[in-house]
Design a protein around this motif. Structure first.
Motif, PDB file in Angstrom:
ATOM      1  N   ILE A   1       0.842  -1.198   0.000  1.00  0.00           N
ATOM      2  CA  ILE A   1       0.000   0.000   0.000  1.00  0.00           C
ATOM      3  C   ILE A   1       0.877   1.248   0.000  1.00  0.00           C
ATOM      4  O   ILE A   1       0.582   2.238  -0.675  1.00  0.00           O
ATOM      5  CB  ILE A   1      -0.948  -0.013   1.213  1.00  0.00           C
ATOM      6  N   GLY A   2       1.986   1.191   0.748  1.00  0.00           N
ATOM      7  CA  GLY A   2       2.938   2.286   0.724  1.00  0.00           C
ATOM      8  C   GLY A   2       3.524   2.493  -0.663  1.00  0.00           C
ATOM      9  O   GLY A   2       3.686   3.639  -1.124  1.00  0.00           O
ATOM     10  N   ASN A   3       3.841   1.401  -1.369  1.00  0.00           N
ATOM     11  CA  ASN A   3       4.318   1.506  -2.751  1.00  0.00           C
ATOM     12  C   ASN A   3       3.273   2.177  -3.642  1.00  0.00           C
ATOM     13  O   ASN A   3       3.610   2.999  -4.501  1.00  0.00           O
ATOM     14  CB  ASN A   3       4.634   0.121  -3.323  1.00  0.00           C
ATOM     15  N   PHE A   4       2.010   1.822  -3.423  1.00  0.00           N
ATOM     16  CA  PHE A   4       0.919   2.402  -4.218  1.00  0.00           C
ATOM     17  C   PHE A   4       0.821   3.903  -3.975  1.00  0.00           C
ATOM     18  O   PHE A   4       0.676   4.697  -4.917  1.00  0.00           O
ATOM     19  CB  PHE A   4      -0.392   1.706  -3.860  1.00  0.00           C
ATOM     20  N   ILE A   5       0.904   4.311  -2.724  1.00  0.00           N
ATOM     21  CA  ILE A   5       0.833   5.740  -2.398  1.00  0.00           C
ATOM     22  C   ILE A   5       2.016   6.489  -3.024  1.00  0.00           C
ATOM     23  O   ILE A   5       1.871   7.615  -3.513  1.00  0.00           O
ATOM     24  CB  ILE A   5       0.794   5.947  -0.877  1.00  0.00           C
ATOM     25  N   ASN A   6       3.178   5.846  -3.036  1.00  0.00           N
ATOM     26  CA  ASN A   6       4.361   6.461  -3.650  1.00  0.00           C
ATOM     27  C   ASN A   6       4.282   6.489  -5.173  1.00  0.00           C
ATOM     28  O   ASN A   6       5.100   7.144  -5.830  1.00  0.00           O
ATOM     29  CB  ASN A   6       5.630   5.717  -3.240  1.00  0.00           C
ATOM     30  N   GLY A   7       3.330   5.732  -5.739  1.00  0.00           N
ATOM     31  CA  GLY A   7       3.217   5.657  -7.190  1.00  0.00           C
ATOM     32  C   GLY A   7       4.351   4.896  -7.838  1.00  0.00           C
ATOM     33  O   GLY A   7       4.688   5.130  -9.009  1.00  0.00           O
ATOM     34  N   GLU A   8       4.934   3.934  -7.120  1.00  0.00           N
ATOM     35  CA  GLU A   8       6.081   3.173  -7.613  1.00  0.00           C
ATOM     36  C   GLU A   8       5.719   1.699  -7.766  1.00  0.00           C
ATOM     37  O   GLU A   8       4.690   1.240  -7.259  1.00  0.00           O
ATOM     38  CB  GLU A   8       7.253   3.307  -6.632  1.00  0.00           C
ATOM     39  N   LEU A   9       6.567   0.963  -8.473  1.00  0.00           N
ATOM     40  CA  LEU A   9       6.373  -0.477  -8.684  1.00  0.00           C
ATOM     41  C   LEU A   9       5.005  -0.774  -9.293  1.00  0.00           C
ATOM     42  O   LEU A   9       4.344  -1.740  -8.927  1.00  0.00           O
ATOM     43  CB  LEU A   9       6.554  -1.252  -7.370  1.00  0.00           C
ATOM     44  N   PHE A  10       4.584   0.084 -10.225  1.00  0.00           N
ATOM     45  CA  PHE A  10       3.282  -0.092 -10.866  1.00  0.00           C
ATOM     46  C   PHE A  10       3.344  -1.213 -11.901  1.00  0.00           C
ATOM     47  O   PHE A  10       4.416  -1.746 -12.219  1.00  0.00           O
ATOM     48  CB  PHE A  10       2.827   1.212 -11.516  1.00  0.00           C
TER      49      PHE A  10
ATOM     50  N   ALA B   1       1.066  -1.973 -18.909  1.00  0.00           N
ATOM     51  CA  ALA B   1      -0.071  -1.320 -19.557  1.00  0.00           C
ATOM     52  C   ALA B   1      -1.241  -2.289 -19.675  1.00  0.00           C
ATOM     53  O   ALA B   1      -1.052  -3.497 -19.897  1.00  0.00           O
ATOM     54  CB  ALA B   1       0.346  -0.811 -20.932  1.00  0.00           C
ATOM     55  N   THR B   2      -2.448  -1.765 -19.504  1.00  0.00           N
ATOM     56  CA  THR B   2      -3.646  -2.595 -19.583  1.00  0.00           C
ATOM     57  C   THR B   2      -4.813  -1.764 -20.094  1.00  0.00           C
ATOM     58  O   THR B   2      -4.839  -0.536 -19.940  1.00  0.00           O
ATOM     59  CB  THR B   2      -4.002  -3.177 -18.203  1.00  0.00           C
ATOM     60  N   ASP B   3      -5.800  -2.456 -20.694  1.00  0.00           N
ATOM     61  CA  ASP B   3      -7.042  -1.791 -21.082  1.00  0.00           C
ATOM     62  C   ASP B   3      -8.200  -2.236 -20.206  1.00  0.00           C
ATOM     63  O   ASP B   3      -9.366  -1.984 -20.519  1.00  0.00           O
ATOM     64  CB  ASP B   3      -7.357  -2.051 -22.563  1.00  0.00           C
ATOM     65  N   LEU B   4      -7.891  -2.896 -19.093  1.00  0.00           N
ATOM     66  CA  LEU B   4      -8.936  -3.309 -18.163  1.00  0.00           C
ATOM     67  C   LEU B   4      -9.544  -2.085 -17.486  1.00  0.00           C
ATOM     68  O   LEU B   4      -8.879  -1.054 -17.328  1.00  0.00           O
ATOM     69  CB  LEU B   4      -8.352  -4.262 -17.110  1.00  0.00           C
ATOM     70  N   PRO B   5     -10.805  -2.181 -17.080  1.00  0.00           N
ATOM     71  CA  PRO B   5     -11.496  -0.992 -16.553  1.00  0.00           C
ATOM     72  C   PRO B   5     -10.912  -0.438 -15.263  1.00  0.00           C
ATOM     73  O   PRO B   5     -11.189   0.701 -14.912  1.00  0.00           O
ATOM     74  CB  PRO B   5     -12.940  -1.478 -16.356  1.00  0.00           C
ATOM     75  N   TRP B   6     -10.117  -1.227 -14.531  1.00  0.00           N
ATOM     76  CA  TRP B   6      -9.528  -0.708 -13.291  1.00  0.00           C
ATOM     77  C   TRP B   6      -8.070  -0.259 -13.468  1.00  0.00           C
ATOM     78  O   TRP B   6      -7.373  -0.018 -12.510  1.00  0.00           O
ATOM     79  CB  TRP B   6      -9.617  -1.747 -12.174  1.00  0.00           C
ATOM     80  N   GLY B   7      -7.645  -0.125 -14.703  1.00  0.00           N
ATOM     81  CA  GLY B   7      -6.313   0.403 -14.952  1.00  0.00           C
ATOM     82  C   GLY B   7      -6.195   1.842 -14.465  1.00  0.00           C
ATOM     83  O   GLY B   7      -7.187   2.585 -14.400  1.00  0.00           O
ATOM     84  N   MET B   8      -4.980   2.245 -14.107  1.00  0.00           N
ATOM     85  CA  MET B   8      -4.734   3.596 -13.590  1.00  0.00           C
ATOM     86  C   MET B   8      -3.531   4.213 -14.298  1.00  0.00           C
ATOM     87  O   MET B   8      -2.592   3.507 -14.678  1.00  0.00           O
ATOM     88  CB  MET B   8      -4.448   3.565 -12.084  1.00  0.00           C
ATOM     89  N   VAL B   9      -3.573   5.528 -14.455  1.00  0.00           N
ATOM     90  CA  VAL B   9      -2.429   6.264 -14.995  1.00  0.00           C
ATOM     91  C   VAL B   9      -1.607   6.769 -13.818  1.00  0.00           C
ATOM     92  O   VAL B   9      -2.046   7.658 -13.079  1.00  0.00           O
ATOM     93  CB  VAL B   9      -2.890   7.440 -15.873  1.00  0.00           C
ATOM     94  N   PHE B  10      -0.426   6.190 -13.636  1.00  0.00           N
ATOM     95  CA  PHE B  10       0.438   6.570 -12.517  1.00  0.00           C
ATOM     96  C   PHE B  10       1.299   7.774 -12.900  1.00  0.00           C
ATOM     97  O   PHE B  10       1.691   7.912 -14.075  1.00  0.00           O
ATOM     98  CB  PHE B  10       1.318   5.394 -12.102  1.00  0.00           C
ATOM     99  N   PRO B  11       1.612   8.635 -11.948  1.00  0.00           N
ATOM    100  CA  PRO B  11       2.369   9.857 -12.258  1.00  0.00           C
ATOM    101  C   PRO B  11       3.672   9.606 -12.998  1.00  0.00           C
ATOM    102  O   PRO B  11       4.048  10.386 -13.877  1.00  0.00           O
ATOM    103  CB  PRO B  11       2.625  10.468 -10.870  1.00  0.00           C
TER     104      PRO B  11
END
Length: 273
Positions: free
Chosen positions: A140-149, A152-162
Protein backbone atom coordinates in the motif's frame (compact mmCIF):
# COMPACT_ATOMS: atom_id res chain seq x y z
CA UNK A 1 -10.08 3.46 -16.18
CA UNK A 2 -10.01 4.48 -12.51
CA UNK A 3 -8.35 7.79 -11.58
CA UNK A 4 -5.19 7.31 -9.56
CA UNK A 5 -5.75 8.75 -6.06
CA UNK A 6 -2.88 11.22 -5.98
CA UNK A 7 -2.04 10.97 -2.26
CA UNK A 8 0.87 13.00 -0.96
CA UNK A 9 3.57 10.47 0.03
CA UNK A 10 4.49 12.78 2.91
CA UNK A 11 1.98 12.32 5.71
CA UNK A 12 3.34 15.05 7.96
CA UNK A 13 6.07 17.68 7.75
CA UNK A 14 7.56 19.46 10.75
CA UNK A 15 10.33 21.73 9.50
CA UNK A 16 12.93 19.53 7.80
CA UNK A 17 11.43 16.40 9.40
CA UNK A 18 9.08 14.37 7.22
CA UNK A 19 6.85 11.47 8.17
CA UNK A 20 6.12 9.47 5.02
CA UNK A 21 3.32 6.98 4.48
CA UNK A 22 5.83 4.31 3.39
CA UNK A 23 7.84 4.61 6.59
CA UNK A 24 4.62 4.54 8.62
CA UNK A 25 3.66 1.26 6.91
CA UNK A 26 6.96 -0.28 8.01
CA UNK A 27 6.35 0.89 11.57
CA UNK A 28 2.80 -0.51 11.60
CA UNK A 29 4.03 -3.82 10.18
CA UNK A 30 6.74 -4.19 12.83
CA UNK A 31 4.26 -3.24 15.57
CA UNK A 32 1.63 -5.74 14.39
CA UNK A 33 4.23 -8.51 14.24
CA UNK A 34 5.48 -7.64 17.74
CA UNK A 35 2.01 -7.76 19.28
CA UNK A 36 0.84 -10.92 17.52
CA UNK A 37 4.04 -12.90 18.07
CA UNK A 38 3.96 -11.99 21.76
CA UNK A 39 0.38 -13.21 21.93
CA UNK A 40 1.37 -16.53 20.34
CA UNK A 41 4.32 -16.96 22.72
CA UNK A 42 1.95 -16.76 25.69
CA UNK A 43 -0.53 -19.16 24.09
CA UNK A 44 2.21 -21.71 23.34
CA UNK A 45 4.09 -21.26 26.64
CA UNK A 46 7.26 -20.81 24.58
CA UNK A 47 9.36 -19.68 27.54
CA UNK A 48 12.80 -19.81 25.92
CA UNK A 49 11.64 -17.41 23.22
CA UNK A 50 9.75 -15.26 25.71
CA UNK A 51 12.94 -14.56 27.66
CA UNK A 52 14.79 -13.38 24.56
CA UNK A 53 11.87 -11.88 22.67
CA UNK A 54 12.91 -8.24 22.85
CA UNK A 55 16.51 -8.98 21.85
CA UNK A 56 15.42 -11.19 18.96
CA UNK A 57 13.16 -8.44 17.63
CA UNK A 58 16.06 -6.00 17.49
CA UNK A 59 18.14 -8.54 15.55
CA UNK A 60 15.29 -9.26 13.13
CA UNK A 61 14.52 -5.60 12.44
CA UNK A 62 18.18 -4.95 11.65
CA UNK A 63 18.24 -8.11 9.51
CA UNK A 64 15.23 -6.91 7.50
CA UNK A 65 16.80 -3.52 6.80
CA UNK A 66 20.30 -4.81 6.01
CA UNK A 67 19.12 -7.84 4.05
CA UNK A 68 16.52 -5.87 2.13
CA UNK A 69 19.01 -3.22 1.10
CA UNK A 70 21.84 -5.59 0.20
CA UNK A 71 19.37 -7.78 -1.69
CA UNK A 72 18.28 -4.82 -3.81
CA UNK A 73 21.90 -3.88 -4.45
CA UNK A 74 22.90 -7.41 -5.44
CA UNK A 75 19.79 -8.51 -7.34
CA UNK A 76 18.53 -5.36 -9.01
CA UNK A 77 21.27 -2.77 -9.54
CA UNK A 78 24.70 -4.25 -8.83
CA UNK A 79 26.66 -2.45 -11.60
CA UNK A 80 25.41 0.93 -10.42
CA UNK A 81 26.31 0.33 -6.77
CA UNK A 82 29.70 -1.11 -7.65
CA UNK A 83 30.37 2.22 -9.33
CA UNK A 84 28.79 4.20 -6.45
CA UNK A 85 29.48 2.12 -3.31
CA UNK A 86 28.96 5.09 -0.99
CA UNK A 87 25.26 5.02 -1.92
CA UNK A 88 24.71 1.45 -0.67
CA UNK A 89 23.73 2.54 2.88
CA UNK A 90 21.38 5.26 1.54
CA UNK A 91 18.13 3.37 2.19
CA UNK A 92 16.24 6.68 2.33
CA UNK A 93 16.69 7.04 -1.44
CA UNK A 94 14.61 3.87 -2.00
CA UNK A 95 15.51 0.38 -3.06
CA UNK A 96 14.64 -2.61 -0.87
CA UNK A 97 14.21 -6.24 -1.88
CA UNK A 98 11.87 -8.56 -0.03
CA UNK A 99 13.83 -11.61 -1.15
CA UNK A 100 16.94 -10.02 0.33
CA UNK A 101 15.03 -9.21 3.52
CA UNK A 102 13.88 -12.84 3.74
CA UNK A 103 17.48 -14.06 3.47
CA UNK A 104 18.49 -11.55 6.12
CA UNK A 105 15.70 -12.69 8.45
CA UNK A 106 16.64 -16.36 8.13
CA UNK A 107 20.35 -15.73 8.68
CA UNK A 108 19.81 -13.28 11.55
CA UNK A 109 17.25 -15.54 13.19
CA UNK A 110 19.43 -18.63 12.84
CA UNK A 111 22.44 -16.87 14.33
CA UNK A 112 20.50 -15.52 17.31
CA UNK A 113 18.59 -18.74 18.01
CA UNK A 114 21.72 -20.87 17.96
CA UNK A 115 23.47 -18.48 20.34
CA UNK A 116 20.54 -18.51 22.79
CA UNK A 117 19.31 -22.11 22.53
CA UNK A 118 15.95 -21.25 20.95
CA UNK A 119 14.34 -23.69 18.50
CA UNK A 120 14.72 -21.68 15.30
CA UNK A 121 11.95 -23.45 13.40
CA UNK A 122 9.45 -23.10 16.24
CA UNK A 123 10.21 -19.39 16.50
CA UNK A 124 10.08 -18.95 12.72
CA UNK A 125 6.56 -20.39 12.57
CA UNK A 126 5.31 -17.78 15.04
CA UNK A 127 6.88 -14.92 13.12
CA UNK A 128 5.96 -15.90 9.55
CA UNK A 129 2.28 -16.02 10.49
CA UNK A 130 2.49 -12.24 11.03
CA UNK A 131 4.85 -11.17 8.24
CA UNK A 132 2.09 -10.81 5.59
CA UNK A 133 0.67 -7.86 7.52
CA UNK A 134 3.86 -5.89 6.91
CA UNK A 135 3.98 -7.09 3.30
CA UNK A 136 0.45 -5.90 2.61
CA UNK A 137 1.02 -2.54 4.27
CA UNK A 138 4.30 -2.11 2.42
CA UNK A 139 2.56 -2.64 -0.92
CA UNK A 140 0.00 0.00 0.00
CA UNK A 141 2.94 2.29 0.72
CA UNK A 142 4.32 1.51 -2.75
CA UNK A 143 0.92 2.40 -4.22
CA UNK A 144 0.83 5.74 -2.40
CA UNK A 145 4.36 6.46 -3.65
CA UNK A 146 3.22 5.66 -7.19
CA UNK A 147 6.08 3.17 -7.61
CA UNK A 148 6.37 -0.48 -8.68
CA UNK A 149 3.28 -0.09 -10.87
CA UNK A 150 2.08 -2.64 -13.38
CA UNK A 151 2.26 -3.06 -17.12
CA UNK A 152 -0.07 -1.32 -19.56
CA UNK A 153 -3.65 -2.60 -19.58
CA UNK A 154 -7.04 -1.79 -21.08
CA UNK A 155 -8.94 -3.31 -18.16
CA UNK A 156 -11.50 -0.99 -16.55
CA UNK A 157 -9.53 -0.71 -13.29
CA UNK A 158 -6.31 0.40 -14.95
CA UNK A 159 -4.73 3.60 -13.59
CA UNK A 160 -2.43 6.26 -14.99
CA UNK A 161 0.44 6.57 -12.52
CA UNK A 162 2.37 9.86 -12.26
CA UNK A 163 5.67 8.24 -13.30
CA UNK A 164 4.19 5.60 -15.59
CA UNK A 165 3.58 7.66 -18.69
CA UNK A 166 0.19 8.44 -20.26
CA UNK A 167 -1.04 4.83 -20.48
CA UNK A 168 -3.29 3.05 -17.97
CA UNK A 169 -1.49 0.40 -15.97
CA UNK A 170 -2.30 -2.47 -13.64
CA UNK A 171 -2.34 -1.34 -10.00
CA UNK A 172 -0.09 -4.32 -9.29
CA UNK A 173 0.81 -2.99 -5.84
CA UNK A 174 -2.80 -3.58 -4.80
CA UNK A 175 -2.78 -7.09 -6.28
CA UNK A 176 0.27 -7.83 -4.14
CA UNK A 177 -1.30 -6.22 -1.07
CA UNK A 178 -4.25 -8.57 -1.51
CA UNK A 179 -2.34 -11.79 -2.23
CA UNK A 180 0.89 -11.35 -0.26
CA UNK A 181 -0.93 -9.49 2.50
CA UNK A 182 -4.55 -10.41 3.18
CA UNK A 183 -4.74 -13.86 1.56
CA UNK A 184 -1.37 -15.07 2.84
CA UNK A 185 -2.06 -13.76 6.34
CA UNK A 186 -5.47 -15.47 6.45
CA UNK A 187 -3.95 -18.82 5.49
CA UNK A 188 -0.97 -18.70 7.85
CA UNK A 189 -2.86 -17.20 10.79
CA UNK A 190 -5.52 -19.91 10.47
CA UNK A 191 -2.80 -22.60 10.58
CA UNK A 192 -0.55 -20.92 13.16
CA UNK A 193 -0.98 -23.51 15.92
CA UNK A 194 -0.81 -26.65 13.75
CA UNK A 195 2.91 -27.26 14.46
CA UNK A 196 2.15 -27.08 18.20
CA UNK A 197 -0.93 -29.29 18.10
CA UNK A 198 0.05 -31.90 15.50
CA UNK A 199 3.83 -32.05 15.34
CA UNK A 200 3.89 -35.42 13.63
CA UNK A 201 2.31 -34.09 10.44
CA UNK A 202 3.20 -30.43 10.99
CA UNK A 203 6.76 -30.35 12.39
CA UNK A 204 8.08 -26.98 13.48
CA UNK A 205 9.19 -25.07 10.42
CA UNK A 206 6.19 -26.19 8.35
CA UNK A 207 4.68 -22.70 8.32
CA UNK A 208 8.04 -21.25 7.30
CA UNK A 209 8.15 -23.67 4.35
CA UNK A 210 4.54 -22.90 3.47
CA UNK A 211 5.26 -19.18 3.61
CA UNK A 212 8.16 -19.55 1.18
CA UNK A 213 6.00 -21.54 -1.25
CA UNK A 214 2.92 -19.33 -1.13
CA UNK A 215 4.72 -15.99 -1.18
CA UNK A 216 6.86 -17.23 -4.05
CA UNK A 217 3.77 -18.37 -5.96
CA UNK A 218 1.81 -15.16 -5.41
CA UNK A 219 4.78 -12.97 -6.31
CA UNK A 220 5.54 -15.08 -9.39
CA UNK A 221 1.97 -14.64 -10.67
CA UNK A 222 1.77 -10.90 -10.05
CA UNK A 223 5.08 -10.37 -11.83
CA UNK A 224 3.29 -11.19 -15.11
CA UNK A 225 1.45 -7.86 -14.83
CA UNK A 226 4.07 -5.85 -12.95
CA UNK A 227 6.35 -3.58 -14.95
CA UNK A 228 9.86 -5.09 -15.07
CA UNK A 229 12.66 -3.06 -13.52
CA UNK A 230 13.92 -0.81 -16.33
CA UNK A 231 17.60 -1.49 -15.61
CA UNK A 232 17.00 -5.25 -15.91
CA UNK A 233 14.08 -5.84 -18.24
CA UNK A 234 13.11 -9.44 -18.96
CA UNK A 235 15.48 -12.40 -18.75
CA UNK A 236 15.29 -14.73 -21.75
CA UNK A 237 12.67 -12.33 -23.07
CA UNK A 238 9.95 -13.59 -20.75
CA UNK A 239 10.72 -13.68 -16.99
CA UNK A 240 11.58 -10.97 -14.48
CA UNK A 241 14.16 -10.96 -11.72
CA UNK A 242 11.28 -11.22 -9.25
CA UNK A 243 10.12 -14.43 -10.92
CA UNK A 244 13.60 -15.94 -10.88
CA UNK A 245 13.97 -15.16 -7.17
CA UNK A 246 10.44 -16.36 -6.40
CA UNK A 247 11.06 -19.64 -8.23
CA UNK A 248 14.10 -20.20 -6.04
CA UNK A 249 12.00 -19.37 -2.99
CA UNK A 250 9.32 -21.92 -3.98
CA UNK A 251 11.96 -24.59 -4.56
CA UNK A 252 13.55 -23.81 -1.19
CA UNK A 253 10.16 -24.00 0.54
CA UNK A 254 9.37 -27.39 -1.01
CA UNK A 255 12.81 -28.74 -0.10
CA UNK A 256 12.41 -27.52 3.48
CA UNK A 257 8.93 -29.06 3.74
CA UNK A 258 10.21 -32.45 2.59
CA UNK A 259 13.27 -32.32 4.87
CA UNK A 260 11.17 -31.41 7.88
CA UNK A 261 8.67 -34.21 7.29
CA UNK A 262 11.02 -37.05 6.42
CA UNK A 263 14.44 -36.25 7.84
CA UNK A 264 14.26 -33.99 10.85
CA UNK A 265 13.25 -35.45 14.25
CA UNK A 266 10.43 -33.61 16.02
CA UNK A 267 11.51 -32.91 19.62
CA UNK A 268 8.81 -32.29 22.20
CA UNK A 269 7.76 -28.67 22.72
CA UNK A 270 5.14 -26.83 24.75
CA UNK A 271 1.51 -27.23 23.74
CA UNK A 272 -0.99 -24.49 23.10
CA UNK A 273 -2.65 -23.26 26.26
Amino acid sequence: MIPYPDIDPVLLSIGPLQVRWYGLMYLLGFTASYVLVKRQIRACSFQTLGKQFENLNVVLILSVIIGGRLGYVAFYNLPYYLAHPWEIPATWTGGMSFHGAAIGLVLGGLFFCRRTGIDFFAAADLYVATIPIGLGLGRIGNFINGELFGRATDLPWGMVFPDGGPVARHPSQLYEALLEGLVLFTILWTLRYRPWQNRRHWPHGSLLALFFCLYGLFRFLVEFVREPDPQLGLFFGMVTMGQLLSSTMIAGGLALWLWLRYRRPTPPSPTVA
